[in-house]
Scaffold this active site. Structure first.
Site, PDB file in Angstrom:
ATOM      1  N   VAL A 291     -27.861 -21.396 -95.184  1.00 56.35           N
ATOM      2  CA  VAL A 291     -27.130 -22.358 -95.949  1.00 56.35           C
ATOM      3  C   VAL A 291     -27.813 -23.566 -96.198  1.00 56.35           C
ATOM      4  O   VAL A 291     -28.203 -24.172 -95.307  1.00 56.35           O
ATOM      5  CB  VAL A 291     -25.787 -22.357 -95.773  1.00 56.35           C
ATOM      6  CG1 VAL A 291     -25.050 -23.077 -96.943  1.00 56.35           C
ATOM      7  CG2 VAL A 291     -25.068 -21.062 -95.333  1.00 56.35           C
TER       8      VAL A 291
ATOM      9  N   HIS B  65     -20.130 -27.608 -90.833  1.00 55.84           N
ATOM     10  CA  HIS B  65     -20.475 -27.639 -92.125  1.00 55.84           C
ATOM     11  C   HIS B  65     -20.490 -26.050 -92.876  1.00 55.84           C
ATOM     12  O   HIS B  65     -20.021 -25.291 -92.139  1.00 55.84           O
ATOM     13  CB  HIS B  65     -21.762 -28.109 -92.308  1.00 55.84           C
ATOM     14  CG  HIS B  65     -22.963 -27.672 -91.729  1.00 55.84           C
ATOM     15  ND1 HIS B  65     -23.442 -26.475 -91.533  1.00 55.84           N
ATOM     16  CD2 HIS B  65     -23.642 -28.201 -90.504  1.00 55.84           C
ATOM     17  CE1 HIS B  65     -24.358 -26.234 -90.857  1.00 55.84           C
ATOM     18  NE2 HIS B  65     -24.503 -27.464 -90.084  1.00 55.84           N
TER      19      HIS B  65
ATOM     20  N   GLY C 278     -26.992 -18.247 -86.882  1.00 50.12           N
ATOM     21  CA  GLY C 278     -27.578 -18.541 -88.286  1.00 50.12           C
ATOM     22  C   GLY C 278     -29.269 -18.525 -88.070  1.00 50.12           C
ATOM     23  O   GLY C 278     -29.685 -18.564 -86.850  1.00 50.12           O
ATOM     24  N   GLN C 279     -29.708 -17.935 -89.313  1.00 51.16           N
ATOM     25  CA  GLN C 279     -31.216 -17.720 -89.253  1.00 51.16           C
ATOM     26  C   GLN C 279     -32.054 -19.254 -89.225  1.00 51.16           C
ATOM     27  O   GLN C 279     -33.072 -19.572 -88.865  1.00 51.16           O
ATOM     28  CB  GLN C 279     -31.600 -17.173 -90.714  1.00 51.16           C
ATOM     29  CG  GLN C 279     -33.080 -16.902 -90.742  1.00 51.16           C
ATOM     30  CD  GLN C 279     -33.548 -16.644 -92.075  1.00 51.16           C
ATOM     31  OE1 GLN C 279     -32.645 -16.168 -92.900  1.00 51.16           O
ATOM     32  NE2 GLN C 279     -34.606 -17.477 -92.516  1.00 51.16           N
ATOM     33  N   LYS C 280     -31.017 -20.201 -89.424  1.00 47.43           N
ATOM     34  CA  LYS C 280     -31.594 -21.548 -89.586  1.00 47.43           C
ATOM     35  C   LYS C 280     -32.244 -21.996 -87.871  1.00 47.43           C
ATOM     36  O   LYS C 280     -33.166 -22.658 -87.927  1.00 47.43           O
ATOM     37  CB  LYS C 280     -30.273 -22.574 -89.507  1.00 47.43           C
ATOM     38  CG  LYS C 280     -30.555 -23.944 -89.037  1.00 47.43           C
ATOM     39  CD  LYS C 280     -31.416 -24.873 -90.054  1.00 47.43           C
ATOM     40  CE  LYS C 280     -31.442 -26.241 -89.486  1.00 47.43           C
ATOM     41  NZ  LYS C 280     -30.974 -26.822 -88.116  1.00 47.43           N
TER      42      LYS C 280
ATOM     43  N   GLY D   3     -22.628 -24.166 -93.339  1.00 46.30           N
ATOM     44  CA  GLY D   3     -23.702 -23.214 -92.692  1.00 46.30           C
ATOM     45  C   GLY D   3     -22.798 -22.595 -91.434  1.00 46.30           C
ATOM     46  O   GLY D   3     -22.795 -21.282 -91.461  1.00 46.30           O
ATOM     47  N   HIS D   4     -22.041 -23.268 -90.708  1.00 44.78           N
ATOM     48  CA  HIS D   4     -21.138 -22.717 -89.742  1.00 44.78           C
ATOM     49  C   HIS D   4     -19.987 -22.021 -90.501  1.00 44.78           C
ATOM     50  O   HIS D   4     -19.515 -20.691 -90.366  1.00 44.78           O
ATOM     51  CB  HIS D   4     -20.408 -23.979 -89.030  1.00 44.78           C
ATOM     52  CG  HIS D   4     -21.278 -24.551 -88.349  1.00 44.78           C
ATOM     53  ND1 HIS D   4     -21.442 -26.113 -88.548  1.00 44.78           N
ATOM     54  CD2 HIS D   4     -21.886 -24.665 -86.995  1.00 44.78           C
ATOM     55  CE1 HIS D   4     -22.299 -26.570 -87.758  1.00 44.78           C
ATOM     56  NE2 HIS D   4     -22.602 -25.628 -86.825  1.00 44.78           N
TER      57      HIS D   4
HETATM   58  P1  AMP Z   1     -24.736 -25.607 -84.140  1.00 45.39           P
HETATM   59  O1  AMP Z   1     -23.489 -26.130 -84.180  1.00 45.39           O
HETATM   60  O2  AMP Z   1     -25.915 -26.397 -84.517  1.00 45.39           O
HETATM   61  O3  AMP Z   1     -25.228 -25.181 -82.675  1.00 45.39           O
HETATM   62  O4  AMP Z   1     -24.885 -24.028 -84.753  1.00 45.39           O
HETATM   63  C1  AMP Z   1     -23.945 -23.110 -84.742  1.00 45.39           C
HETATM   64  C2  AMP Z   1     -24.314 -21.889 -85.246  1.00 45.39           C
HETATM   65  O5  AMP Z   1     -24.551 -22.392 -86.842  1.00 45.39           O
HETATM   66  C3  AMP Z   1     -25.774 -21.561 -84.941  1.00 45.39           C
HETATM   67  O6  AMP Z   1     -25.949 -20.046 -84.913  1.00 45.39           O
HETATM   68  C4  AMP Z   1     -26.591 -21.948 -86.166  1.00 45.39           C
HETATM   69  O7  AMP Z   1     -27.840 -21.151 -86.367  1.00 45.39           O
HETATM   70  C5  AMP Z   1     -25.737 -21.624 -87.357  1.00 45.39           C
HETATM   71  N1  AMP Z   1     -25.999 -22.715 -88.439  1.00 45.39           N
HETATM   72  C6  AMP Z   1     -26.455 -24.028 -88.293  1.00 45.39           C
HETATM   73  N2  AMP Z   1     -26.802 -24.573 -89.355  1.00 45.39           N
HETATM   74  C7  AMP Z   1     -26.838 -23.385 -90.272  1.00 45.39           C
HETATM   75  C8  AMP Z   1     -27.222 -23.136 -91.647  1.00 45.39           C
HETATM   76  N3  AMP Z   1     -27.580 -24.317 -92.668  1.00 45.39           N
HETATM   77  N4  AMP Z   1     -27.032 -21.833 -92.182  1.00 45.39           N
HETATM   78  C9  AMP Z   1     -26.625 -20.827 -91.562  1.00 45.39           C
HETATM   79  N5  AMP Z   1     -26.296 -21.134 -90.308  1.00 45.39           N
HETATM   80  C10 AMP Z   1     -26.492 -22.288 -89.545  1.00 45.39           C
END
Ligand code: AMP
Length: 296
Positions: A178, A36, A149-151, A38-39
């Protein structure tokens, strides 16, 4: 530059060697897919700062506990490829589980105290799985910069510590969360939310953002900030934690926010576990407002 899709470590290494020979700076964005914006923000930032951007999509089984959502983690590799291309990725690494964890695999990275509080209390072994796979991926990709991500705030802190402790030659960049227009932090897991659930999921961001607004207006006492964040959380099905912690050590702050802090929450809405956080950073310029005095 066209985007290359690779599935084996051997192919990835060959590609990385070529990129390095050209003197290019490599950025890396590890993900579990179902991408999404965020990624997208991480990939765009990498593309802006590096000559080549490697994105990995790997749903890492070792970071899921028994009864968690490994088997039905959302997937859409075709759409993911489109988002990678659109946001400036140059290499997409999509290995099978057997490529990363072949038979006989038995060596792990064990994070220390930073993995214990917050999500660590509710997901035993989670950060060990995260640290292990990220260490492996960093060795495969050998990036100059790696974007997180800071998330997933605790994850970023644990990874940063691991990179220092193990002397990994990479700079960790943490990208702000995001959010959707209504404030909900973007997450692959939001796809699980039924329409009514989505409305209730806003309780997390509403509380956090209210606390952050009060903090920005001068409130420094931890209790009123926690109360503001807790306000809307009556709408979730099960709260796991709401904590105001030191941004570096993740130890709870008690009394006043006198250094950089993270306000972190985890809760279930329906069967979906959601996390979110805001950073509260006392700036040097902020003068002491009327609410700024520590409680006796
Ligand atoms: P994931 O696919 O959920 O393991 O996330 C992969 C990377 O994307 C990780 O570093 C997460 O922190 C980052 N990430 C996930 N959601 C968001 C978001 N809403 N905003 C910023 N980074 C994100």
């Amino acid at each position: 530059m066209a985007m290359r899709v690779v599935r084996t470590i051997a192919d990835l290494r060959a590609l990385i060697r070529t990129i390095r020979e050209q003197g290019h700076r490599i950025g890396f964005v590890p993900t579990m897919g179902f991408l999404h914006e965020g990624h997208g923000a991480l990939i765009r930032q990498s593309a802006a700062r590096c000559d080549a951007t490697v994105v990995s999509i790997f749903v890492n089984p070792t970071q899921f506990g028994p009864g968690e959502d490994l088997a039905n983690y959302p997937r859409d590799l075709e759409r993911d490829q489109g988002l990678c291309l659109e946001t400036g990725a140059t290499v997409l690494f999509m290995p099978e589980v057997s490529e990363i964890y072949p038979t006989g695999f038995q060596t792990h990275v064990e994070p220390g105290r930073l993995a214990e509080p917050l999500c660590g209390r509710f997901r035993p072994g989670h950060f060990r799985g995260v640290a292990t796979v990220v260490a492996k991926l960093l060795h495969m990709v050998q990036p100059d910069l790696a974007f997180f991500g800071q998330k997933d705030y605790q994850q970023a802190v644990v990874i940063r510590r691991m990179v220092r402790d193990l002397n990994l030659p990479v700079d960790v960049v943490v990208v702000p969360t995001v959010r959707d227009g209504d404030g909900l932090a973007l997450s692959s897991r939001n796809a699980y939310l039924a329409p009514g659930d989505r409305e209730r999921a806003l309780a997390l961001s509403q509380g956090l953002l209210a606390a952050k607004a009060a903090f920005d207006a001068g409130e420094r006492r931890t209790q009123p900030l926690l109360d503001l964040a807790r306000g809307p959380l009556g709408r979730v099905d099960q709260m796991q934690y709401l904590e105001l912690v030191d941004a570096q050590t993740l130890e709870p702050l008690d009394g006043v926010v006198d250094r950089s802090a993270a306000l972190c929450v985890a809760a279930f809405v329906g069967t979906t576990r959601l996390i979110d956080n805001v950073l509260l950073t006392p700036s040097v310029e902020a003068g002491p407002g009327p609410q700024n005095h520590p409680r006796p």
